[in-house]
Design a protein around this motif. Structure first.
Motif, short mmCIF file in Angstrom:
data_model
loop_
_atom_site.label_atom_id
_atom_site.label_comp_id
_atom_site.label_asym_id
_atom_site.label_seq_id
_atom_site.Cartn_x
_atom_site.Cartn_y
_atom_site.Cartn_z
N ASN A 259 0.62 -1.16 0.00
CA ASN A 259 -0.10 -0.06 -0.05
C ASN A 259 0.82 1.31 0.02
O ASN A 259 2.07 1.18 0.40
N THR A 260 0.59 2.57 -0.52
CA THR A 260 0.99 3.44 -0.92
C THR A 260 1.34 4.34 0.62
O THR A 260 2.03 5.34 0.63
N GLU A 261 0.79 3.81 1.64
CA GLU A 261 0.96 4.34 2.73
C GLU A 261 2.16 4.02 3.51
O GLU A 261 2.54 4.50 4.76
N SER A 262 2.60 2.92 3.18
CA SER A 262 3.82 2.22 3.94
C SER A 262 4.99 2.94 3.85
O SER A 262 5.38 3.68 2.76
N ASN A 263 6.13 2.71 4.34
CA ASN A 263 7.36 3.28 4.31
C ASN A 263 8.03 2.82 2.69
O ASN A 263 7.73 1.74 2.45
N THR A 279 -0.08 -8.70 -5.90
CA THR A 279 -1.06 -8.07 -4.82
C THR A 279 -1.56 -6.75 -5.29
O THR A 279 -1.25 -6.15 -5.16
N GLY A 280 -3.02 -7.10 -6.06
CA GLY A 280 -3.52 -5.88 -6.50
C GLY A 280 -2.68 -5.07 -7.36
O GLY A 280 -2.43 -5.60 -8.62
N VAL A 296 6.31 -2.83 -5.37
CA VAL A 296 6.49 -2.00 -6.53
C VAL A 296 5.26 -1.80 -7.33
O VAL A 296 4.64 -2.97 -7.88
N PRO A 297 4.47 -0.62 -7.70
CA PRO A 297 3.38 -0.35 -8.27
C PRO A 297 3.78 -1.04 -9.79
O PRO A 297 4.70 -1.08 -10.24
N LYS A 298 2.79 -1.86 -10.26
CA LYS A 298 3.06 -2.63 -11.48
C LYS A 298 3.50 -1.74 -12.73
O LYS A 298 4.14 -2.32 -13.69
N GLN A 299 3.08 -0.44 -12.84
CA GLN A 299 3.52 0.19 -13.91
C GLN A 299 5.22 0.33 -14.09
O GLN A 299 5.32 0.86 -15.18
#
Length: 454
Positions: A259-263, A279-280, A296-299
């Motif tokens: 999630n983008t709220e984590s470190n 994961t998502g 890491v975000p998929k993009q």
């Protein structure tokens, strides 16, 4: 009837000839992943033909050129074969004790397959750092006769570390060798005049072995965010780098959790990783360079483009400011070249060359770069291999010259006296231009990698 038969025969022959002349060889069957990879390489080659990078110089290039002009371009070290022959015939001179003999050699598992000889240097050398240069003497005493004088930033081959006269709190001297007008000479230089260096082939081999072990577990992926083309990473305040020295630009955010709220920390473009699962909107990846996993975000990762086999690899040693190039074979590593290099320096307008294992992403015969803080093109770098963001292994930068109101290319520059001394570039890795050209022609980007060690 006879004429009609002849005409029909000519028509058939014409059709047959036309068909043969236009018959195309059927392409070899490719897997979907290979087709995607080839399409991506074709897009890279086309889209980057006109790419312009940031200023690649940590210091003003004119400073490097001035040092080169003032101190000349004399290459005074001797090659490994000459050094081995010389050291075998040397013993201690009167009034000194040999503490160490410098006999670095290629470790087991690295084969001598050198194919670049312009700067054929020994594996152990001494970099003169004293601002005013130094005198090499007949014996390890300050009063002995001078053999020769050497300029600052010159390099001489290392033979022995010895005890001698104490100067500036140290009695350590180095016995060194150098070439002078075609003959090999030797003498002593005090330890305060510079620093010993060598090609750390053991460390280079270890880095390659570790990458090969990773590939033994399956293909590796890599981060893709050249010029933030796949999205600008989040940024804490105005900091351009994270606490580990990795830049926000050309990078992806690597989160501790999905999630983008984590470190998070930054993981740079080109760095080799492995997709473990998804994961998502995130890939769960292992980052061998960092020794742990992240999300890491998929993009930022193309799952279809990978490094499947390692055949060509360049290892850059930041601490020694040198490098080696290797071909990976079943019987070990073939060392095809070794030479000096200059890496990036952290500064107000420059960044260090970051540690890690990277994909060799693309080759460009030259790329242009901007003057700092402007959109004005300042010059270009020849024979470039991009491995992370806008960072390349390349030849000596060339600044355009203004002639009658027009910017003119003055031509390639082969040598800078500062190469192989201390970090002076902006992320890129400078080589002598002839060696950059050698690597450019040699590197296989599909199966190639660049590793930066310290």
């Amino acid at each position: 009837m006879y004429k009609k038969s002849i005409l029909i025969l000519i028509f058939i022959i014409t059709l047959t000839t036309y068909g043969c002349a236009n018959r195309r060889e059927m392409p070899r069957e490719q897997s979907p992943g290979q087709r995607v990879e080839q399409q991506r390489e074709d897009r890279l080659a086309k889209s980057d033909q006109e790419a312009v990078e940031e200023n690649i110089n940590g210091y003003n290039l004119q400073d490097d050129l001035k040092i080169t002009r003032e101190e000349g371009s004399e290459i005074s070290y001797i090659n490994q074969e000459q050094k081995d022959e010389l050291i075998n015939g040397l013993g201690p001179k009167e009034n000194n004790t040999i503490l160490e003999e410098f006999r670095s050699s290629l470790p087991v598992g690295i084969n001598n397959a050198i194919d670049y000889f312009k700067y054929n240097i020994s594996f152990d050398y001494f970099l003169i750092t004293a601002e005013e240069g130094s005198t090499i003497r007949e014996t390890p005493t300050d009063e002995s006769a001078a053999v020769t004088a050497k300029e600052s930033l010159e390099k001489v081959s290392l033979l022995h570390r010895v005890e001698g006269e104490e100067l500036e709190g140290s009695n350590i001297w180095y016995r060194v060798a150098f070439e002078n007008q075609g003959s090999v000479n030797e003498g002593y230089i005090h330890s305060s005049m510079g620093t010993p260096r060598n090609f750390r082939f053991d460390s280079m081999k270890q880095a390659i072995d570790e990458l090969n072990e990773q590939l033994g577990q399956g293909p590796l992926h890599f981060i893709s965010n050249y010029k933030n083309e796949n999205g600008t990473p989040p940024q804490r305040g105005d900091a351009a780098i994270d606490e580990f020295g990795y830049r926000v630009y050309h990078s992806a955010p690597a989160y501790d959790e999905a999630n983008t709220e984590s470190n998070y920390r930054y993981i740079p473009d080109g760095m080799l990783v492995r997709i473990l699962d998804e994961t998502g909107d995130f890939y769960h990846i292992d980052a061998p360079t960092f020794g742990r996993g992240y999300y890491v975000p998929k993009q930022y990762i193309d799952p279809n483009v990978t490094l499947r086999e390692l055949t060509h690899v360049v290892v850059i040693d930041r601490s020694q400011q040198n490098q080696g190039a290797f071909e990976v074979e079943d019987n070990g590593l073939n060392l095809v070249s070794y030479t000096f290099s200059t890496t990036g320096i952290p500064g107000e307008f420059s960044y260090e060359t970051t540690l890690g294992s990277y994909k060799a992403i693309q080759k460009r015969d030259r790329f242009e770069y901007l003057k700092s803080g402007t959109q004005e093109i300042a010059g270009y770098a020849p024979f470039a291999i991009r491995f992370t963001g806008g960072a390349y292994i390349h030849g000596v930068p060339v600044a355009y010259e203004e002639v009658e109101g027009e910017m003119v290319d003055p031509g390639f520059i082969e040598y800078l006296h500062t190469i192989g001394t201390f970090p002076r570039s902006n992320m890129c890795v400078r080589n002598f231009t002839s060696h950059a050209e050698f690597l450019y022609n040699w590197m296989n980007v599909r199966n190639g990698a660049v590793i930066v060690i310290e």
